[in-house]
Design an enzyme around this catalytic site. Sequence first.
Site, PDB file in Angstrom:
ATOM      1  CD  GLU A 117      51.163   4.498 -74.861  1.00  0.00           C
ATOM      2  OE1 GLU A 117      51.527   3.918 -73.618  1.00  0.00           O
ATOM      3  OE2 GLU A 117      50.980   5.562 -75.036  1.00  0.00           O
ATOM      4  CD  GLU A 161      46.651   7.702 -74.689  1.00  0.00           C
ATOM      5  OE1 GLU A 161      47.496   8.009 -73.823  1.00  0.00           O
ATOM      6  OE2 GLU A 161      46.067   6.529 -74.670  1.00  0.00           O
TER       7      GLU A 161
HETATM    8  C1  BGP Z   1      49.625   6.518 -72.263  1.00  0.00           C
HETATM    9  C2  BGP Z   1      48.631   5.501 -71.969  1.00  0.00           C
HETATM   10  C3  BGP Z   1      47.250   5.827 -71.180  1.00  0.00           C
HETATM   11  C4  BGP Z   1      47.593   6.947 -69.997  1.00  0.00           C
HETATM   12  C5  BGP Z   1      48.789   8.077 -71.015  1.00  0.00           C
HETATM   13  C6  BGP Z   1      49.100   9.035 -69.624  1.00  0.00           C
HETATM   14  O1  BGP Z   1      50.778   5.871 -72.060  1.00  0.00           O
HETATM   15  O2  BGP Z   1      48.006   5.019 -73.188  1.00  0.00           O
HETATM   16  O3  BGP Z   1      46.646   4.951 -70.626  1.00  0.00           O
HETATM   17  O4  BGP Z   1      47.579   6.985 -68.887  1.00  0.00           O
HETATM   18  O5  BGP Z   1      49.756   7.403 -71.247  1.00  0.00           O
HETATM   19  O6  BGP Z   1      49.945   8.436 -68.777  1.00  0.00           O
HETATM   20  P1  BGP Z   1      49.951   8.616 -67.157  1.00  0.00           P
HETATM   21  O7  BGP Z   1      48.693   8.363 -66.958  1.00  0.00           O
HETATM   22  O8  BGP Z   1      50.994   7.774 -66.674  1.00  0.00           O
HETATM   23  O9  BGP Z   1      50.107   9.998 -66.932  1.00  0.00           O
END
Ligand code: BGP
Length: 521
Positions: free
Chosen positions: A215, A399
């Site tokens: 990201e 993701e």
């Molecule tokens: C993305 C990241 C992850 C992750 C995910 C979900 O931004 O790459 O590391 O955690 O989002 O976000 P969150 O954990 O805040 O729900």
Amino acid sequence: MSERAVYDPKAFGGDLEGLPFPEDFLWGGATADFQFEGGFGEGGRGLLSHDFETGGDVNTPRRVSLRLADGSRGFVTSEDALPEGSEPALFDDVYYPSHKAVDFYHHHSRDIELMGELGFNVFRFSVCWSRIFPTGLEEEPNEEGLAFYDHVIDELAEAGIEPLITICHDEIPAALAEKYDGWAGREVIDAYVRYAKTLLLRWKGKCRLWLTFNEINVVLGYPMIGTRKQDDQTIYQAKHHMMVASALVTKLAHEIDPRNLMGTMYASSELYARDCKPENVFERMRVRRETLFFSDVMVRGAYPNYAHDLLARRGVELAKEPGDDEILAEGVLDFVSFSYYRSNIVGVGSELRRHGVLGLEPNPYLESTPWGWPVDPLGLRYLLNELYDRYQKPLFVIENGIGAIDVREEDGSVHDPYRMRYLADHLREMKKAVLIDRIPVIGYTMWGSTDLVSLSTGEMKKRYGFIYVDMDDEGKGTLERSKKDSFFWMQKVLEANGAYLSPDMETLEKDVARLEGEFAE
Ligand code: BGP
């Protein structure tokens, strides 16, 4: 990629039930070390920027704990600048989620066994930079740290799972951050290249899929990029250094092994204009360019023509060195990978966070998760089309998923129909993008396939996984792993390579059995 299954609209109707994904499609889960691994202080691991970050919740931001200039204790939010003279510091009475995370460090064999049972053929994880170079400044890597990942990679291979390695997931060794002001210091490029080269050489022939950063378009704040200041000038300069570092490593990776495929991960919410008022549509284009700026540079190999306006509006004057443009041109990525959780609305005057990736305006046509993230499966198909139109490179959804509050019953079961629904709806739209729109998608890794600590809030109760981990927001629990209903559902989905996606288990089982019967005939 293999020949894709032929889509016959008359035979299969709009939802494509019965048609599988391409044979070589990659299916798996995704994690990040400081949310998953733990093993703080073990195996020679050095301090990481995230180690100073507290937990939070949907209303309370995570904070960095500090020793202030006058010696007293202080906290700033993870997105704030560090006060003059302060230093990140640890206190015994504060809970830091990264230290234990969900302890993959001691549970990797069980976790990988469960991934194998699920039917994964790829697993995305990040290497902890300070486990390999404890301060980031050493000339030689920490052998014990490398050996830990050797085990992980070998166990994955035994389970028939290919590694997808994120070299740097939103983190930096604390000592390196302190010495050079994180990525604001150009010197970090060399430290990163040394680190990445170590991994590329060590796992040559064992790993072909790599991500240079996570990201990159949204990271900011001390825990993620190690900078003390958080103004646009500092952040864009830091990210210029990251893009140069990524290009150098991409070029190097191709030299070390031409089979290496290199990507970087971009946070990619879809973005809609608030309405058809031309000013709002124009604003959508402007914000879209902000979110795609980094992929434009790294996938096309040059700063885009709109960069001048974008940087000028933010008052940024980039310090580039002679040769940087050539480096960017020579280190273009092989595939475009991204996270997709939600979409946003934008118009004149919209409040947007992190370069347009997080919007605050509700979309009247969409429902939201308890954490306020609008759920928009069609947005994924839109995004896949938009990105392919723009880059003509293979895409990888690395993701996606829903953070939800799960209840573990006394018998250990977890009933999570909302997760199956969310995933089925997104996979269906992805399937349409692959089979109807003919977008080359390499694979899909679901975020947090084993429950882990939330990045934004530091909570455990925001769970994504197919596999439940017994731990609460304070790190208490047995850490025992158990299978949620969605585990069994995903197993069936993968058994038939995504041919059937019904979020209702009974129908899915019947469909898959029918498919097996057809094969047998
Ligand atoms: C993305 C990241 C992850 C992750 C995910 C979900 O931004 O790459 O590391 O955690 O989002 O976000 P969150 O954990 O805040 O729900």
